[in-house]
Scaffold this motif. Sequence first.
Motif, PDB file in Angstrom:
ATOM      1  N   SER A  92      19.655  24.446  29.442  1.00  0.00           N
ATOM      2  CA  SER A  92      20.326  25.296  30.430  1.00  0.00           C
ATOM      3  C   SER A  92      20.935  26.543  29.799  1.00  0.00           C
ATOM      4  O   SER A  92      21.494  27.384  30.502  1.00  0.00           O
ATOM      5  N   GLY A  93      20.849  26.631  28.470  1.00  0.00           N
ATOM      6  CA  GLY A  93      21.425  27.782  27.772  1.00  0.00           C
ATOM      7  C   GLY A  93      22.942  27.775  27.757  1.00  0.00           C
ATOM      8  O   GLY A  93      23.574  28.833  27.703  1.00  0.00           O
ATOM      9  N   ALA A  94      23.553  26.571  27.803  1.00  0.00           N
ATOM     10  CA  ALA A  94      25.008  26.469  27.874  1.00  0.00           C
ATOM     11  C   ALA A  94      25.541  25.632  26.712  1.00  0.00           C
ATOM     12  O   ALA A  94      24.863  24.705  26.248  1.00  0.00           O
ATOM     13  N   PRO A  95      26.744  25.937  26.241  1.00  0.00           N
ATOM     14  CA  PRO A  95      27.381  25.053  25.261  1.00  0.00           C
ATOM     15  C   PRO A  95      27.849  23.780  25.947  1.00  0.00           C
ATOM     16  O   PRO A  95      27.916  23.702  27.176  1.00  0.00           O
ATOM     17  N   ALA A  96      28.170  22.760  25.162  1.00  0.00           N
ATOM     18  CA  ALA A  96      28.594  21.485  25.736  1.00  0.00           C
ATOM     19  C   ALA A  96      29.697  20.859  24.894  1.00  0.00           C
ATOM     20  O   ALA A  96      29.666  20.926  23.655  1.00  0.00           O
ATOM     21  N   VAL A  97      30.654  20.259  25.569  1.00  0.00           N
ATOM     22  CA  VAL A  97      31.704  19.460  24.940  1.00  0.00           C
ATOM     23  C   VAL A  97      31.539  18.034  25.422  1.00  0.00           C
ATOM     24  O   VAL A  97      31.502  17.776  26.625  1.00  0.00           O
ATOM     25  N   VAL A  98      31.415  17.097  24.502  1.00  0.00           N
ATOM     26  CA  VAL A  98      31.298  15.681  24.850  1.00  0.00           C
ATOM     27  C   VAL A  98      32.610  14.990  24.520  1.00  0.00           C
ATOM     28  O   VAL A  98      33.117  15.099  23.402  1.00  0.00           O
ATOM     29  N   LEU A  99      33.159  14.294  25.504  1.00  0.00           N
ATOM     30  CA  LEU A  99      34.397  13.549  25.336  1.00  0.00           C
ATOM     31  C   LEU A  99      34.070  12.082  25.098  1.00  0.00           C
ATOM     32  O   LEU A  99      33.430  11.435  25.927  1.00  0.00           O
ATOM     33  N   GLY A 375      48.284   7.292  26.423  1.00  0.00           N
ATOM     34  CA  GLY A 375      47.225   6.926  25.497  1.00  0.00           C
ATOM     35  C   GLY A 375      46.573   8.152  24.887  1.00  0.00           C
ATOM     36  O   GLY A 375      46.591   9.243  25.465  1.00  0.00           O
ATOM     37  N   SER A 376      46.004   7.987  23.697  1.00  0.00           N
ATOM     38  CA  SER A 376      45.334   9.106  23.048  1.00  0.00           C
ATOM     39  C   SER A 376      44.049   9.499  23.769  1.00  0.00           C
ATOM     40  O   SER A 376      43.525  10.593  23.548  1.00  0.00           O
ATOM     41  N   SER A 377      43.534   8.637  24.643  1.00  0.00           N
ATOM     42  CA  SER A 377      42.382   9.013  25.471  1.00  0.00           C
ATOM     43  C   SER A 377      42.718  10.216  26.342  1.00  0.00           C
ATOM     44  O   SER A 377      41.900  11.127  26.522  1.00  0.00           O
ATOM     45  N   ALA A 378      43.923  10.215  26.915  1.00  0.00           N
ATOM     46  CA  ALA A 378      44.357  11.357  27.726  1.00  0.00           C
ATOM     47  C   ALA A 378      44.472  12.610  26.865  1.00  0.00           C
ATOM     48  O   ALA A 378      44.065  13.700  27.282  1.00  0.00           O
ATOM     49  N   SER A 379      45.003  12.454  25.672  1.00  0.00           N
ATOM     50  CA  SER A 379      45.143  13.594  24.767  1.00  0.00           C
ATOM     51  C   SER A 379      43.783  14.194  24.443  1.00  0.00           C
ATOM     52  O   SER A 379      43.612  15.427  24.461  1.00  0.00           O
ATOM     53  N   ALA A 380      42.811  13.341  24.136  1.00  0.00           N
ATOM     54  CA  ALA A 380      41.465  13.826  23.830  1.00  0.00           C
ATOM     55  C   ALA A 380      40.842  14.515  25.034  1.00  0.00           C
ATOM     56  O   ALA A 380      40.146  15.532  24.891  1.00  0.00           O
ATOM     57  N   ALA A 381      41.085  13.975  26.232  1.00  0.00           N
ATOM     58  CA  ALA A 381      40.522  14.584  27.439  1.00  0.00           C
ATOM     59  C   ALA A 381      41.071  15.992  27.654  1.00  0.00           C
ATOM     60  O   ALA A 381      40.327  16.922  28.008  1.00  0.00           O
ATOM     61  N   LEU A 382      42.351  16.171  27.438  1.00  0.00           N
ATOM     62  CA  LEU A 382      42.950  17.498  27.600  1.00  0.00           C
ATOM     63  C   LEU A 382      42.386  18.480  26.577  1.00  0.00           C
ATOM     64  O   LEU A 382      42.103  19.634  26.901  1.00  0.00           O
ATOM     65  N   VAL A 383      42.203  18.028  25.352  1.00  0.00           N
ATOM     66  CA  VAL A 383      41.622  18.906  24.322  1.00  0.00           C
ATOM     67  C   VAL A 383      40.165  19.223  24.656  1.00  0.00           C
ATOM     68  O   VAL A 383      39.700  20.352  24.456  1.00  0.00           O
ATOM     69  N   ALA A 384      39.417  18.247  25.191  1.00  0.00           N
ATOM     70  CA  ALA A 384      38.030  18.511  25.581  1.00  0.00           C
ATOM     71  C   ALA A 384      37.968  19.592  26.645  1.00  0.00           C
ATOM     72  O   ALA A 384      37.108  20.489  26.592  1.00  0.00           O
ATOM     73  N   GLY A 385      38.872  19.538  27.631  1.00  0.00           N
ATOM     74  CA  GLY A 385      38.915  20.591  28.639  1.00  0.00           C
ATOM     75  C   GLY A 385      39.232  21.936  28.043  1.00  0.00           C
ATOM     76  O   GLY A 385      38.623  22.964  28.396  1.00  0.00           O
ATOM     77  N   ALA A 386      40.193  21.966  27.115  1.00  0.00           N
ATOM     78  CA  ALA A 386      40.539  23.221  26.450  1.00  0.00           C
ATOM     79  C   ALA A 386      39.372  23.758  25.629  1.00  0.00           C
ATOM     80  O   ALA A 386      39.114  24.970  25.603  1.00  0.00           O
ATOM     81  N   MET A 387      38.633  22.857  24.972  1.00  0.00           N
ATOM     82  CA  MET A 387      37.456  23.273  24.205  1.00  0.00           C
ATOM     83  C   MET A 387      36.399  23.883  25.106  1.00  0.00           C
ATOM     84  O   MET A 387      35.732  24.862  24.745  1.00  0.00           O
ATOM     85  N   ALA A 388      36.224  23.320  26.297  1.00  0.00           N
ATOM     86  CA  ALA A 388      35.249  23.874  27.236  1.00  0.00           C
ATOM     87  C   ALA A 388      35.617  25.304  27.624  1.00  0.00           C
ATOM     88  O   ALA A 388      34.750  26.189  27.709  1.00  0.00           O
ATOM     89  N   LEU A 389      36.898  25.551  27.839  1.00  0.00           N
ATOM     90  CA  LEU A 389      37.342  26.915  28.166  1.00  0.00           C
ATOM     91  C   LEU A 389      37.099  27.852  26.993  1.00  0.00           C
ATOM     92  O   LEU A 389      36.682  29.007  27.188  1.00  0.00           O
ATOM     93  N   LEU A 390      37.350  27.390  25.777  1.00  0.00           N
ATOM     94  CA  LEU A 390      37.118  28.228  24.596  1.00  0.00           C
ATOM     95  C   LEU A 390      35.627  28.557  24.452  1.00  0.00           C
ATOM     96  O   LEU A 390      35.265  29.699  24.137  1.00  0.00           O
ATOM     97  N   LEU A 391      34.771  27.555  24.658  1.00  0.00           N
ATOM     98  CA  LEU A 391      33.345  27.809  24.523  1.00  0.00           C
ATOM     99  C   LEU A 391      32.810  28.720  25.630  1.00  0.00           C
ATOM    100  O   LEU A 391      31.839  29.439  25.416  1.00  0.00           O
ATOM    101  N   GLU A 392      33.431  28.654  26.794  1.00  0.00           N
ATOM    102  CA  GLU A 392      33.052  29.587  27.859  1.00  0.00           C
ATOM    103  C   GLU A 392      33.357  31.009  27.454  1.00  0.00           C
ATOM    104  O   GLU A 392      32.579  31.935  27.708  1.00  0.00           O
ATOM    105  N   ARG A 393      34.490  31.186  26.787  1.00  0.00           N
ATOM    106  CA  ARG A 393      34.898  32.531  26.369  1.00  0.00           C
ATOM    107  C   ARG A 393      34.219  32.965  25.072  1.00  0.00           C
ATOM    108  O   ARG A 393      33.861  34.136  24.917  1.00  0.00           O
ATOM    109  N   PHE A 394      34.028  32.020  24.160  1.00  0.00           N
ATOM    110  CA  PHE A 394      33.425  32.316  22.853  1.00  0.00           C
ATOM    111  C   PHE A 394      32.294  31.321  22.577  1.00  0.00           C
ATOM    112  O   PHE A 394      32.440  30.419  21.762  1.00  0.00           O
ATOM    113  N   PRO A 395      31.166  31.459  23.262  1.00  0.00           N
ATOM    114  CA  PRO A 395      30.079  30.473  23.103  1.00  0.00           C
ATOM    115  C   PRO A 395      29.471  30.467  21.715  1.00  0.00           C
ATOM    116  O   PRO A 395      28.890  29.484  21.295  1.00  0.00           O
TER     117      PRO A 395
END
Length: 395
Positions: A92-99, A375-395
Amino acid sequence: TDRPVWGLDAATGRWLDDDALTRWAATPRDPGGHGTWVASLAAGTRWGEWQGLAPGATLALVTAAASPDSDAVHEDTALAGVAAVFARAARSGAPAVVLLSLGSHRGAHDGQSALERGLAALTADGEAPGRVVVTSAGNDGAREVHARAEGRGAEGVVALGLRVGARPAASPEEVLGLSLRLPRDGAVSLRWPDGVQSPWTTVGQRQGWRHPEGGGYTSVEVRAEGDGLVAEVLLASGGTTAVGRLGGDYTLRVQGEGTVDAWVFAPGRNASEADRPVFLPPYATREGTVTLPATSRAVVAVGAWSHRASDRVGEVAPFSGRGPDALGTLRPDLVAPGAPVRGALSRAARAAPTRSLFPDARAWSPDQRAVSARGSSASAALVAGAMALLLERFP
């Protein structure tokens, strides 16, 4: 939602078409509620005053549980799911973040488990452009699930004490699991609370041994891995005697010259919080409790910090898995809010709360669509969302 949603059955490698995805979404699932909770934190659309970090991201939903009623995930299935998501994103020509909000103490904690090697290959050791894996550090930072000692060579033995809470007479069969990282010349044996000891097991051996007085069973395997040895000890109940039911103070006896690490990776299906196996002084430590695959340097490993007034605000949450890994590398990479965090509550979890990870309705929102948990699962999920925003801006 109007945004793109992908659905993958990782066990078969089959992507669901739109009709199949609609039917899949219409059926209440995720009785544990964990997957729904973390997915909503990473990329959930707005509900009330809440939304995930990246609500506009394309959401790839991957079913990888070993069974519909289980939260357990096989490593090869998880790897297949990660590979499929990266491949489709690339097409699809898109970056991806896997949680990967999952973890285990089964392994040497040196980044060399099969899952960690697979993730490293898929991400070019974390350097592949547009490919990020985010994983949680685990929630064992307040438990003595890890022990570390220095081996004394062939002439000496290190004795790692392990306390197992007694199981009731009517308890179903239990299996406890321990992982060890041994020196190259290492050997391991298990002494039961009554002093009876299983045979020594060395590299290349796998031995099963039944206790002569009550049916309890020990299986020990030692294999070469990386620069050392990895041992796996399984302790199973059997029979109705006190010995067969498990419980008491056991001793892992280890020979070899060098550092010895041991972790509890399976506390037993019927263990209450008070009965969970823990290592004893002087070798028990709450360091080195970060779970796999967060010991891999190819992933972004995330711990939890407290952010509510009722907790120690701004500090690492007591439960958050702690580093370093077995090689002394600082883990996790960062911490994020995790004590507690509000996310979506699955319909299946609402319908059968006793099967859910969130059975206490007091933690549910008034409309029963959200739940507050830690739980650290929630922490990882929040960072994954933040990473997705970063990759959208800086693929």
